[in-house]
Design an enzyme around this catalytic site. Structure first.
Site, short mmCIF file in Angstrom:
data_model
loop_
_atom_site.label_atom_id
_atom_site.label_comp_id
_atom_site.label_asym_id
_atom_site.label_seq_id
_atom_site.Cartn_x
_atom_site.Cartn_y
_atom_site.Cartn_z
N CYS A 2 0.86 -1.18 0.00
CA CYS A 2 0.00 0.00 0.00
C CYS A 2 0.90 1.23 0.00
CB CYS A 2 -0.86 0.04 1.26
SG CYS A 2 -1.69 -1.51 1.57
N ARG A 27 1.50 1.71 -5.91
CA ARG A 27 1.72 0.78 -4.79
C ARG A 27 0.45 0.02 -4.42
NH1 ARG A 27 6.17 1.07 -2.12
NH2 ARG A 27 5.18 0.07 -0.34
N TRP A 75 -3.72 -1.94 -1.49
CA TRP A 75 -3.68 -3.12 -2.33
C TRP A 75 -3.94 -4.26 -1.37
CZ3 TRP A 75 -0.27 -7.44 -3.13
CH2 TRP A 75 -0.44 -8.10 -4.36
N ASN A 101 1.13 0.01 5.93
CA ASN A 101 1.59 -0.77 4.78
C ASN A 101 2.42 -1.91 5.33
OD1 ASN A 101 2.71 -1.68 2.34
ND2 ASN A 101 4.40 -0.23 2.51
N GLY A 102 2.06 -3.14 4.97
CA GLY A 102 2.79 -4.31 5.48
C GLY A 102 1.80 -5.34 5.96
N GLU A 481 11.01 -12.32 -20.88
CA GLU A 481 10.57 -10.95 -20.58
C GLU A 481 9.52 -10.48 -21.60
OE1 GLU A 481 10.72 -9.20 -18.09
OE2 GLU A 481 10.40 -7.14 -18.73
N LYS A 485 5.78 -9.24 -20.50
CA LYS A 485 5.25 -7.91 -20.84
C LYS A 485 3.87 -8.04 -21.45
CE LYS A 485 7.06 -5.71 -18.91
NZ LYS A 485 8.04 -6.10 -18.04
N GLU A 488 1.15 -9.57 -18.74
CA GLU A 488 0.80 -8.81 -17.53
C GLU A 488 -0.06 -7.59 -17.84
OE1 GLU A 488 4.18 -7.48 -15.23
OE2 GLU A 488 5.24 -6.74 -16.97
N HIS A 504 8.69 -31.09 -26.46
CA HIS A 504 8.45 -31.98 -25.32
C HIS A 504 7.10 -31.68 -24.66
CE1 HIS A 504 12.39 -33.68 -25.76
NE2 HIS A 504 12.91 -32.47 -25.80
N LYS A 603 3.33 -2.55 -8.18
CA LYS A 603 4.68 -2.20 -8.62
C LYS A 603 5.73 -2.76 -7.68
CE LYS A 603 7.64 0.07 -11.11
NZ LYS A 603 7.92 -0.63 -12.38
#
Ligand code: G6P
Length: 608
Positions: A2, A27, A75, A101-102, A481, A485, A488, A504, A603
């Protein structure tokens, strides 16, 4: 995960808090709230939804007068996004307000104890227990009360706290979650991150682990957990305030992609002096570099992908064995670190909980850690023994682009430096690698300026269901990567495969028209990837190739080709990733996705 902001001073607090929260929305953004105190009455507004909703509810803060306040953008971790789970949380009488936050890990036993004592809880959050405990212990001295609570809670926190019986003050504390404090002529601030207060001040204090901050209108004091006051030196932040704004681009992600030439140049330039790589902050003598027997890279997300490339480059140039681990795996697998091992932790935010834990695990085992970090003064930067900063500046879009590019070149610099000290490359190759490094910014610029071609192509794939990215060696790292991109931000299922592994199992997923992006930047592997491309084409795949200029043979099997300029194959990732970033971006824009704030993502992942 957060964002928190607090202000006390001569100005109206609510607009300052809203403005700060807007810069912290990366955040967390599922709910927002604030508490503002006018000296007599506390006004609390909190709501599920984006910050915009809170702004509307409070008419930009106008309905909440007062010169001190705390705010939060959430969040969700404990308790789904809802009005009652939003912060601030408070005691029954609304005389104590908390933003957090946490994660408070032991909140259940603590809550049960308080319930037995008659306390009633109105949310499902872990945070509410802090507000209620503060109420339980408060006898008039806020510092004493806070210490009693901090000594009883386990887990991580950055807290902002207000007591109505101390109208001229705000309190804050941190352990394991980021927190900064700042001061201007008009007041004092706390925030989870610097951009939140840059508009008001450049004088910033980094709050240390288990420190408590006491903010008044015109001064702030810092305390240890033993209630001893600590003297702290402020840091002057040099970032341009505009650097945290969109600067005319449609999205932060696009703006940040366009900043990559500068980011790469800024990360490289200070470390090449008189045609020699000098990385003073490494803290390793040439003798120590020669003594390195193995490198362990730990990171999460895109930083992990940069690490995978780092493995190929370090092994290829400096001939040192490299193991790359997801930090979340490394921390629990009791990793074997032997004499001569060096640990490199890569992180944009410097706050990723798993990466931090991996660092602690390495240090516990007695090994030194080099951090490759973007955020100055972040937890990882402070806990690593040495820090090599990536000079990407603040990155706002959740999907990283410029910080990832900066991580890549930091790893190249390390690899070339190690290779030269260990004499695994000769002078001519060293000189040509340096020349190629210096050319990267212009080459990236060129690719960005040719964005129309990829934009046009991306528009055709807005409706895609599955996309596969294939490559070998460094091209596999690029594929990882490129695939991340796309998925997400566009929510299209995509996977990256080492091209030789496709047969395979995964090849059974290829259907008529499935898009397969083949990355082919390694001349030694051209023929191998062409064979894999032929295999998927025979199953109906539509083939996009990303390859080096001059590799005309690939045109015979591809449906669409994007060329990258010539560079040393070890550095090809920096160029090939550009069209793949643009592809993901334009597919997501075409689908109308919220590019900068993809669903379910944050983020900076400061919880496990
Ligand atoms: C989150 C971000 C990613 C990032 C990862 C690691 O998942 O969305 O972009 O790569 O965390 O973050 P770090 O700050 O440690 O690089």
């Amino acid at each position: 995960m957060c964002g928190i902001v607090g202000y006390i001073g001569k100005k109206e607090a609510a607009p300052i808090i809203l403005d700060g929260l807007a810069r912290l929305e990366y955040r967390g953004y599922d709910s927002a709230g604030m508490a503002v105190f006018d000296g007599e009455k506390v006004n609390i507004t909190k709501t599920v939804g984006r910050l915009k909703v809170l702004e509307e509810l409070t008419h930009g803060g106008e309905t909440m007068p007062g010169f001190s306040g705390i705010g939060h953008t959430r969040w969700a971790t404990h308790g789904a996004p809802s009005n009652s789970n939003s912060h601030p949380h408070f005691n029954k009488d609304k005389t104590i307000m908390v933003v957090h936050n946490g994660i408070i890990e032991n909140y259940i036993p603590l809550r049960n104890k308080l319930i037995k004592k008659g306390y009633e809880f109105v949310s499902e959050t872990d945070t509410e227990v802090v507000a209620q405990m503060l109420d339980y212990y408060h006898k008039g001295d806020p510092l004493e009360t806070i210490l009693k609570v901090l000594n009883r809670i386990e887990g991580s926190y950055a807290l902002g706290i207000m007591f109505t019986d101390h109208p001229g003050e705000i309190f804050a504390a941190r352990k394991g979650s980021p927190l900064i404090a700042g001061q201007s002529k008009d007041g004092c601030f706390i925030a989870s991150d610097v951009p939140a207060i840059l508009r008001y001040t450049r004088t910033v204090y980094f709050v240390e682990e288990q420190e408590i901050v006491r903010l008044g209108e015109d001064r702030m004091r810092f305390y240890t957990m033993d209630e001893e006051e600590v003297e702290k030196e402020p840091v002057t932040i040099e970032w341009d305030a505009d650097a945290a704004e969109k600067a005319g681009y449609e999205h932060f992600m696009l703006k940040e992609m366009y900043e990559q030439p500068k980011t790469i140049a800024d990360t490289i330039a200070p470390r090449i002096q008189k045609d020699k790589i000098e990385i003073e902050e490494l803290g390793l003598s040439d003798e120590e570099i020669r003594a390195v027997r193995k490198v362990h890279i730990v990171a999460c997300g895109s930083a992990y992908h940069a690490g995978v490339t780092g493995k190929y480059v370090l092994e290829g140039l400096a001939r040192i064995p490299v193991e790359v681990d997801l930090a979340s795996e490394f921390r629990y697998r009791d990793p074997i670190l032997e004499e001569g091992a060096m640990v490199i932790a890569i992180s944009q935010s410097g706050e990723t909980a798993d990466t931090l834990a991996a660092i602690r695990e390495s240090k516990r085992k007695g090994f030194r850690v080099l951090g490759i970090v973007n955020v100055v003064g972040s937890s990882i930067a402070r806990e690593a023994d040495n820090v090599m900063y990536t000079w990407a500046g603040p990155e706002i879009a959740v999907a990283t682009t410029k910080a990832y590019s900066a991580q890549l070149v930091a790893l190249y610099l390390l690899a070339v430096k190690f290779a030269s000290v260990r004499k695994t490359i000769d002078g001519a190759l060293y000189a040509s690698l340096l020349r190629d490094l210096k050319r990267l910014p212009d080459q990236v610029e060129l690719l960005l300026n040719n964005k129309e071609k990829i934009q046009h192509f991306a528009n055709r794939y807005i409706g895609a269901r599955d996309v596969f990215f294939i490559g070998r060696g460094i091209d596999y790292a690029i594929s990882l990567e490129g695939s991340l991109k796309l998925k997400e931000i566009s929510y299209i299922h995509s996977e990256a495969y080492a091209a030789g592994e496709l047969k395979h199992g995964t090849i059974s997923l290829i259907e008529e028209g499935t898009l397969v992006a083949a990355v082919s930047t390694q001349p030694a592997l051209y023929q191998k990837i062409i064979s894999n491309m032929v295999e998927v084409k025979a199953r109906g795949a539509f083939l996009l190739a990303v390859t080096n200029e001059g590799n005309r043979e690939i045109e015979k099997v591809s449906d669409y080709v994007i060329y990258i300029p010539e560079t040393n194959p070890f550095f090809a990732n920096s160029l090939a990733i550009i069209p793949l970033q643009l592809f993901g971006y334009y597919v997501a824009v075409g689908k109308g996705c919220d590019v900068d704030k993809p669903r379910n993502l944050a983020k900076s992942v400061t919880v496990e």
